[in-house]
Design a protein around this motif. Sequence first.
Motif, PDB file in Angstrom:
ATOM      1  N   PRO A  72      46.829  37.972  37.235  1.00  0.00           N
ATOM      2  CA  PRO A  72      47.798  38.971  36.779  1.00  0.00           C
ATOM      3  C   PRO A  72      47.052  40.194  36.245  1.00  0.00           C
ATOM      4  O   PRO A  72      46.113  40.056  35.445  1.00  0.00           O
ATOM      5  N   PRO A  73      47.395  41.400  36.689  1.00  0.00           N
ATOM      6  CA  PRO A  73      46.629  42.588  36.296  1.00  0.00           C
ATOM      7  C   PRO A  73      46.476  42.761  34.788  1.00  0.00           C
ATOM      8  O   PRO A  73      45.429  43.221  34.312  1.00  0.00           O
ATOM      9  N   GLU A  74      47.500  42.362  34.044  1.00  0.00           N
ATOM     10  CA  GLU A  74      47.418  42.560  32.591  1.00  0.00           C
ATOM     11  C   GLU A  74      46.373  41.679  31.933  1.00  0.00           C
ATOM     12  O   GLU A  74      45.978  41.932  30.781  1.00  0.00           O
ATOM     13  N   THR A  75      45.871  40.653  32.642  1.00  0.00           N
ATOM     14  CA  THR A  75      44.845  39.766  32.064  1.00  0.00           C
ATOM     15  C   THR A  75      43.432  40.260  32.331  1.00  0.00           C
ATOM     16  O   THR A  75      42.480  39.708  31.780  1.00  0.00           O
ATOM     17  N   ILE A  76      43.292  41.283  33.183  1.00  0.00           N
ATOM     18  CA  ILE A  76      41.964  41.822  33.507  1.00  0.00           C
ATOM     19  C   ILE A  76      42.009  43.351  33.441  1.00  0.00           C
ATOM     20  O   ILE A  76      41.651  44.037  34.399  1.00  0.00           O
ATOM     21  N   PRO A  77      42.441  43.917  32.324  1.00  0.00           N
ATOM     22  CA  PRO A  77      42.735  45.360  32.268  1.00  0.00           C
ATOM     23  C   PRO A  77      41.550  46.260  32.592  1.00  0.00           C
ATOM     24  O   PRO A  77      41.743  47.354  33.133  1.00  0.00           O
ATOM     25  N   SER A  78      40.332  45.829  32.301  1.00  0.00           N
ATOM     26  CA  SER A  78      39.191  46.724  32.529  1.00  0.00           C
ATOM     27  C   SER A  78      38.835  46.858  34.006  1.00  0.00           C
ATOM     28  O   SER A  78      38.037  47.727  34.374  1.00  0.00           O
ATOM     29  N   LEU A  79      39.422  46.015  34.866  1.00  0.00           N
ATOM     30  CA  LEU A  79      39.159  46.097  36.303  1.00  0.00           C
ATOM     31  C   LEU A  79      40.239  46.854  37.067  1.00  0.00           C
ATOM     32  O   LEU A  79      40.092  47.100  38.272  1.00  0.00           O
ATOM     33  N   ILE A  80      41.308  47.216  36.392  1.00  0.00           N
ATOM     34  CA  ILE A  80      42.488  47.741  37.060  1.00  0.00           C
ATOM     35  C   ILE A  80      42.481  49.268  37.067  1.00  0.00           C
ATOM     36  O   ILE A  80      42.040  49.920  36.122  1.00  0.00           O
ATOM     37  N   GLY A  81      42.997  49.847  38.173  1.00  0.00           N
ATOM     38  CA  GLY A  81      43.039  51.290  38.336  1.00  0.00           C
ATOM     39  C   GLY A  81      44.236  51.925  37.665  1.00  0.00           C
ATOM     40  O   GLY A  81      44.967  51.292  36.902  1.00  0.00           O
ATOM     41  N   ALA A  82      44.441  53.193  38.002  1.00  0.00           N
ATOM     42  CA  ALA A  82      45.467  53.985  37.320  1.00  0.00           C
ATOM     43  C   ALA A  82      46.876  53.473  37.568  1.00  0.00           C
ATOM     44  O   ALA A  82      47.766  53.698  36.744  1.00  0.00           O
TER      45      ALA A  82
END
Length: 291
Positions: A72-82
């Motif tokens: 889930p994107p919210e669990t890896i915030p530093s890898l996620i784009g804009a």
Amino acid sequence: MPARLILNADDFGLTPGVNRAIGELHSAGVLTSATLMANGAAFEDAVTIARTHPTLGIGCHIVLTDGIPVSPPETIPSLIGADRKSFRPSLLDFLQALFRGRIREEDVAREALAQIQKLQRAGIEITHLDTHKHTHLFPTITRPLLNVAESTSIHAIRNPFEPNWSLSLDHGSSTRRLAVKLIGRLRPRFEATLHLHQGRIHTTDGTVAISATGQLDAATLAEVLRALPPTGTYELCCHPGYNDRDLDAVTTRLRAHRDIEREALLSEIPRILTQPNAPQLIHYGSLSTSG
């Protein structure tokens, strides 16, 4: 003992055409290994092909840029784009975040574990890890990947550095060769990691043809194979496939060249195997044996 050579195709799972090429090349005896993308659009098709080719070594092609995460994107915030849904869309964006200290190792570990476990749940016995765009050149990525590899009983990882003898062939653009040479300064730190230094995780003596990515035609491949040292263990990194409509639907800079690489492997690997002291073809599952 002659040199050992791993013939590895990246991007397994990208499209059905890439998957079909990998299966065909392994059946032809000119490909020993492939790395599967857990978030690839043709993941299930790749799993089916892997099951029908049990002698093909299957690694996990960890993707941290350009694509949709498994976590889930919210669990890896530093890898996620804009867009807050997918990875950063380019390697440049990823590297800028990395050099600014914005990528957290715990996020890398969490997403790598999710990708590995997706393959394992599909029944894939993973021989090794590598990364899309070779992002584990950098210690911030290498460290968590090695820890996750050990915790999931994966015993090998790609050495993402091209050896000097391969670089000296002057393949690829001058800009790409310079970048590969400069990044090579990180190699001592990679090799000094405890996992590798103590033999807990295995690797090769280097990966050849990185600088030739996008230009690996038959002539270039033949030159690389002729220059292969008589001893040591190396990986040849390649990207074969079929340039078809499915490939048009995905983001990749390698399109027509996937056909060229497929044809180069079919023509040049049988040729080198007839030569005296030909390399022994293996996959990463063989690295724990002596040689």
